[in-house]
Design a protein around this motif. Structure first.
Motif, mmCIF file in Angstrom:
data_model
loop_
_atom_site.group_PDB
_atom_site.id
_atom_site.type_symbol
_atom_site.label_atom_id
_atom_site.label_comp_id
_atom_site.label_asym_id
_atom_site.label_seq_id
_atom_site.Cartn_x
_atom_site.Cartn_y
_atom_site.Cartn_z
ATOM 1 N N LYS A 9 0.834 -1.213 0.000
ATOM 2 C CA LYS A 9 0.000 0.000 0.000
ATOM 3 C C LYS A 9 0.864 1.258 0.000
ATOM 4 N N ALA A 13 1.140 4.162 -2.874
ATOM 5 C CA ALA A 13 0.995 5.582 -2.537
ATOM 6 C C ALA A 13 2.171 6.391 -3.061
ATOM 7 N N GLU A 16 1.672 7.628 -6.517
ATOM 8 C CA GLU A 16 0.724 8.744 -6.601
ATOM 9 C C GLU A 16 1.398 10.069 -6.258
ATOM 10 N N ALA A 137 7.281 8.373 -0.327
ATOM 11 C CA ALA A 137 6.439 7.819 0.734
ATOM 12 C C ALA A 137 7.376 7.319 1.830
ATOM 13 N N ASN A 167 -3.351 10.116 -0.767
ATOM 14 C CA ASN A 167 -3.363 8.786 -0.161
ATOM 15 C C ASN A 167 -2.614 8.809 1.180
ATOM 16 N N ASP A 169 -1.609 6.498 2.997
ATOM 17 C CA ASP A 169 -0.598 5.453 3.141
ATOM 18 C C ASP A 169 0.794 5.961 2.802
ATOM 19 N N ALA A 170 0.890 7.183 2.299
ATOM 20 C CA ALA A 170 2.197 7.787 2.022
ATOM 21 C C ALA A 170 3.007 7.976 3.291
#
Length: 416
Positions: A9, A13, A16, A137, A167, A169-170
């Motif tokens: 995940k 991220a 993105e 991230a 996101n 989850d970054a």
């Protein structure tokens, strides 16, 4: 691997983040700074829970402790990161080959950066802000000592990201367990580089166990060599500041290396340290020079373990040398390659020290306490790299990028 779904995940991220505009990132950071101050009550309550589990005499206690003033400082650092130019997309090299291929080397994010750190909740915000600004991230693995603080801080960060439709989850915090550390160090294909921040023991563990790339930071065994040509007043100020400004940090002084011809000045050099109740571990010559002139309850005979030690406390060693060459040899054999200093009015000797000592930061007539990204004008830092690959010294935004080659052609083919 139990945490593989989490790592995946974070990796998603990170892709993105590559599409975020710089101004949007800056807006997120400004919002985050405001939110940290706004919710400092919640953060301080969690921090008190962490502090309640630690002995106040533990050198890590000061690192763990948050106050309103320190939270304001964290927010200020975050706002400052928002003002810094983006480190991404910089053209590092450009050329056009005779066949017409256009080659550009540009700065890009690592992708996913893993950070393992101990009882320093401020690092949580520093790392998140630097990673977001540099397009990375981050996977955070804090110690159990600061887990309550870290969880509230990461909750705030993720809520701010969601508010900006990024996101969350970054920025991901792992469980504060040894098992999570092990999985993180073997997250091949998910984490691009791991950076340990903390004790030499932690760094050694990460270096010896990781199967993903490691950038070593943190461990600082710092020396100050007071030369036979050293100015006494400068030495007094430099040694006191380097030792007592903040003893728990990696740039704090651990050992004074003293030219034997200046033994008569040792008591004056150490006098201000007594006000901070610094315990001195002195070799035989320096012990004799300090006996009766430095508080007896703060003066002890050195043992072999006194040297080459990062104290992170109000403790310091003194080693006497007979020559400049012996001082260089002693530092070379005991340094962690973090920060080293010389106090001398001999310009040639100062230059020799600066050029020959193998450390990330070397000083002439200034304390090692200046080793800090903000002090160097770099803004917030992710740590002090003590290795030689990729980055050395304060790791700020520029050091949190790698590069790639971009090649533009027009149908060229390579001859057989």
């Amino acid at each position: 691997m139990e945490l593989e779904h989490i790592f995946n995940k974070v990796k998603n991220a990170s892709r993105e983040l590559a599409f975020l505009k710089e101004e949007k990132v800056n807006s997120i950071l400004r919002d985050l700074a405001d939110e940290i101050v706004k919710r400092q009550g919640e953060i301080l309550v969690a921090n008190m829970e962490d502090l309640s589990r630690m002995d106040p005499s533990n050198p890590m206690y000061d690192r763990l402790k948050l106050t309103s003033e320190r939270i304001e400082g964290i927010a200020s650092d975050t706002r400052h990161v928002a003002t810094l130019p983006s480190p991404l997309g910089r053209v590092l090299k450009h050329s056009v080959l005779p066949n017409g291929l256009d080659l550009t080397r540009i700065s890009v994010p690592f992708g996913v950066i893993g950070i393992i750190y101990e009882a320093r909740p401020n690092v949580t915000v520093d790392v998140a802000s630097l990673c977001l600004k540099s397009g990375n991230a981050c996977v955070l693995k804090g110690g159990k000592d600061a887990d309550d603080s870290n969880r509230v801080i990461v909750k705030v960060i993720r809520e701010v990201l969601e508010r900006h439709e990024v996101n969350p989850d970054a920025v991901t915090l792992l469980p504060a367990t040894h098992e999570a550390t092990g999985e993180m160090l073997h997250a091949v294909g998910f984490i691009d580089v791991v950076i340990p921040r903390g004790s030499s023991r932690l760094i050694k563990f990460v270096r010896e166990n990781a199967t993903i790339p490691v950038i070593e930071t943190g461990a600082g065994i710092c020396h100050c060599y007071f030369d036979e040509y050293g100015d006494l007043e400068k030495g007094i100020r430099i040694i006191n500041n380097a030792k007592t400004r903040r003893v728990s940090v990696c740039n704090a002084l651990d050992c004074v290396v003293l030219h034997a011809s200046r033994l008569d000045d040792l008591a004056a050099l150490c006098a201000p340290l007594a006000d901070s109740k610094v315990i001195i571990y002195a070799d035989e010559l320096s012990y004799s020079a300090l006996a009766g002139k430095y508080p007896a309850e703060l003066l002890e005979h050195a043992t072999p373990e006194s040297f080459g030690t990062e104290f992170q406390a109000y403790k310091m060693a003194v080693r006497t040398v007979e020559s400049f060459a012996e001082a260089l040899d002693y530092i070379a054999n005991n340094s962690s390659k973090h920060s080293e200093s010389i106090v001398t009015e001999n310009e040639e000797r100062a230059e020799t020290f600066l050029m020959s000592v193998d450390a990330a930061c070397v000083y002439a007539n200034a304390p090692t306490s200046f080793t800090d990204g903000a002090q160097f004008g770099l803004g917030a830092e992710i740590g002090i790299s003590t290795q030689k690959l990729h980055a050395r010294g304060p790791m700020a935004l520029e050091e949190m990028t790698t590069y790639k080659w971009v090649i533009r052609g027009n149908g060229q083919t390579r001859p057989k």
